[in-house]
Design an enzyme around this catalytic site. Structure first.
Site, short mmCIF file in Angstrom:
data_model
loop_
_atom_site.label_atom_id
_atom_site.label_comp_id
_atom_site.label_asym_id
_atom_site.label_seq_id
_atom_site.Cartn_x
_atom_site.Cartn_y
_atom_site.Cartn_z
N ASP A 152 0.74 -1.32 0.13
CA ASP A 152 -0.56 0.30 0.40
C ASP A 152 0.68 1.14 -0.49
O ASP A 152 1.90 1.17 1.18
CB ASP A 152 -1.37 0.05 1.14
CG ASP A 152 -1.75 1.12 1.13
OD1 ASP A 152 -2.63 1.26 0.52
OD2 ASP A 152 -1.91 2.52 2.35
N GLU B 251 1.36 -0.91 -5.13
CA GLU B 251 0.53 0.42 -5.67
C GLU B 251 1.10 1.41 -5.32
O GLU B 251 1.83 2.43 -5.00
CB GLU B 251 -0.67 1.35 -4.59
CG GLU B 251 -1.72 1.67 -4.53
CD GLU B 251 -2.15 2.63 -3.68
OE1 GLU B 251 -3.44 3.21 -3.71
OE2 GLU B 251 -1.65 2.77 -2.08
#
Ligand code: GLC
Ligand code: CA
Length: 565
Positions: free
Chosen positions: A230, A290
């Site tokens: 993330d 990401e």
């Protein structure tokens, strides 16, 4: 090996090569491709997939119960958005313990059960690793905050203010307001790129790095096949804390626009990715990033100069094209294809308006959803689907501010309605709450779930679901689609997107009508080694067909064919 073993070996090889490619268990195939290069990934938002105990919130046992569905669909790996203990301020992206499961989702034993059931169905588990920040309720932060001399003080980013009531600099939280919050007890500010409840970890502290690398080892031992990392862009900040340049205008949260040159995409990010990769390689695991790349050079960097960083940096460039534009798609694919790493294609996720609405024209959304599936699932590279995309699930945005759950939707209303709309429960059947839960779910299902659900669509040969299934089945068994190169065809055509996937003299031609009118496309493959070719349909929408090398396509029609000599 003595000669007499050769016949046995060739029989064994023949058997092995007739097995579906989906069942790749070896580390690399004959092309040197790893398992994740053949796999189809599928993102699950655990709150919304399947609710086994009818409390309105999805859970791990729910996911476990759907492994057969995932396998039948053609999914090889699921990426589960964070399911760790969390106060749920950012619905799991605020982790208060990296090595456990939130009781709302189940237990570590349920996790093991899910891994085992996944194995039975050939579905691997990828977890979401929130590397940039923890929850403010994580014991590391609780300790960090307790005093300036606490053991974990330096695990986060603490600084004095510029002056009374003034944060250390002008950095803005992407979720609204200053990125600094004053802690009155110790009279210092801590840094949070996201919500104040998500303090940024200090990756310059070797103890933080060690704890995080150890966390990945801990999960690999428990059968995890990789991580989606993330928010990696924001791992480091310039320690001198210079102000970011201010740009004209304000964002959806009403804050000044700034050029985040001092707190995003710092070169140190790559050192951390290399270390995470080294640990991943010990377990034949994959790292998905990401990564919000704004150009191809940035994307290249995330693969690492020696393929030693992320195997799968997510290319979000597709999600920035919200119209069906063959020239724009061609341009992007050509760039990603030339970047040197293995391409990754994504059309939706839990932060983006669903692809059904984004590409849909309001009239032909189902046809467009089928077209988009046939498109990105036949490109060279690994696709990451988003749950419900295979059903043509639509966004179900809140209509009133008081219904909004996502905090950025409350602070940004009405310019920013938040991300609830793309996170609504999976639509399984026509029962109450689309079969997701007997209790009212945490987010409501839209009325369109009556027609757009797994049970209803599985009976309709022309449904979005069946288009996805057909294309995914083909993708797993057709060598040209698995291994083949990508060549754009008829590059001047602004309506029909077409390309050839070829491998060892075999080829698949994909033609997609991205317009609302019937279209024709004629192909000349002489210079591609097919002087007098024929097209044999593999997957097509009902009104699309070929005569010789001329393909006729209905509005938003799909025609996928084997090219035979
Ligand atoms: C990522 C996640 C998003 C989350 C944010 C903060 O962008 O995809 O959902 O809010 O990180 O963790
Ligand atoms: Ca539940």
């Amino acid at each position: 090996m003595s000669k007499r073993f050769y016949p046995i070996l060739s029989i064994l090889l023949a058997i092995a090569s007739s097995l579906p490619l989906a069942a790749q268990t070896k580390s690399v195939d004959t092309e040197g491709h790893k398992w994740w290069q053949h796999a189809v990934f599928y993102e699950i938002y655990p709150r919304s997939f399947a609710d086994s105990n009818n409390d309105g919130i999805g859970d791990l046992k729910g996911i476990t119960s759907k492994m057969a569905y995932l396998h039948d669909l053609g999914v090889d790996a699921i990426w589960i958005s964070p399911c760790f203990p969390s106060p749920q301020v950012d619905f799991g992206y605020d982790v208060s313990d990296y090595e456990n499961i939130d009781p709302m989702y189940g237990t570590l034993a349920d996790f093991e059960g899910m891994v085992a059931e996944g194995k039975t169905h050939g579905v691997r588990i990828i977890l979401d690793f929130v590397v940039n920040h923890s929850s403010d309720q994580h014991q590391w932060f609780v300790d960090s905050k307790s005093s300036r001399s606490a053991q974990h003080r330096d695990w986060y980013i603490w600084r004095d203010g510029k002056g009374p009531g003034q944060p250390p600099n002008n950095w803005i939280s992407t979720f609204g307001g200053s990125a600094w919050k004053l802690d009155p007890a110790t009279n210092q500010y801590y840094y949070h790129y996201f919500y104040a409840e998500q303090p940024d970890l200090n990756w310059r502290n070797p103890a933080v790095e060690k704890a995080m690398l150890d966390t990945t080892r801990w999960w690999y031992k428990r059968g995890v096949s990789g991580f989606r990392l993330d928010a990696v862009d924001t791992l480091f900040e310039d320690p001198r804390l210079p102000d970011n340049p201010v740009l004209p205008g304000t964002n959806k949260q009403g804050d000044p626009n700034t050029d985040e040159i001092h707190n995003k995409k710092l070169p140190e990010v790559h050192d951390v990715l290399k270390k995470l990769r080294k640990v991943a390689d010990e377990s034949d695991a994959v790292l998905i990033g990401e990564t919000w790349t704004s150009n191809i050079d940035e994307l290249k960097e995330y693969y690492g100069s020696h393929d030693n960083e992320l195997q799968m940096p997510m290319d979000f460039m597709f999600t920035t094209v919200d119209k069906l534009s063959p020239p724009e798609f061609r341009r992007q694919i050509a760039q990603v294809d030339a970047a040197g790493g293995w391409p990754v294609f994504v059309i939706s996720n839990h932060d983006k308006v669903r692809s059904y609405n984004r590409y849909g024209d309001g009239k032909n959304n189902d046809a467009i959803a089928k077209l988009m599936g046939a498109f990105y699932l036949t490109l060279r590279g690994t696709p990451i689907m988003y749950y419900g995309e295979e059903l043509g699930m639509e966004n179900n945005d809140p209509k009133r501010k008081e219904d909004v759950k996502d905090p950025i939707g409350r602070t940004g209303w009405p310019q920013e309605v938040g991300r609830d709309g793309e996170r609504t429960p999976m639509q399984w059947n026509t029962d109450t709450n689309a079969g997701f839960s007997q209790k009212d779910p945490w987010l409501p299902v839209p009325p369109s779930s009556k027609s757009h659900n797994a049970a209803t669509e599985s009976k309709d040969p022309n449904s979005v679901l069946n288009m996805y299934k057909k294309v995914l089945a083909l993708r797993h068994t057709n060598e040209a689609l698995v291994e083949g190169s990508y060549t754009a065809l008829n590059e001047d055509d602004t309506n029909v997107m077409s390309y050839l996937r070829s491998y060892k003299g075999k080829a698949v031609l994909v033609a997609l009508n991205m317009s609302a009118s019937p279209s024709k496309a004629t192909f000349n493959l002489a210079d591609k080694g097919f002087a007098s070719a024929n097209l044999k349909s593999l997957v097509a929408t009902p009104q699309s067909s070929a005569k010789g090398m001329e393909v006729t396509l209905e509005p938003f029609g799909v025609f996928i064919a084997e090219v035979s000599k």
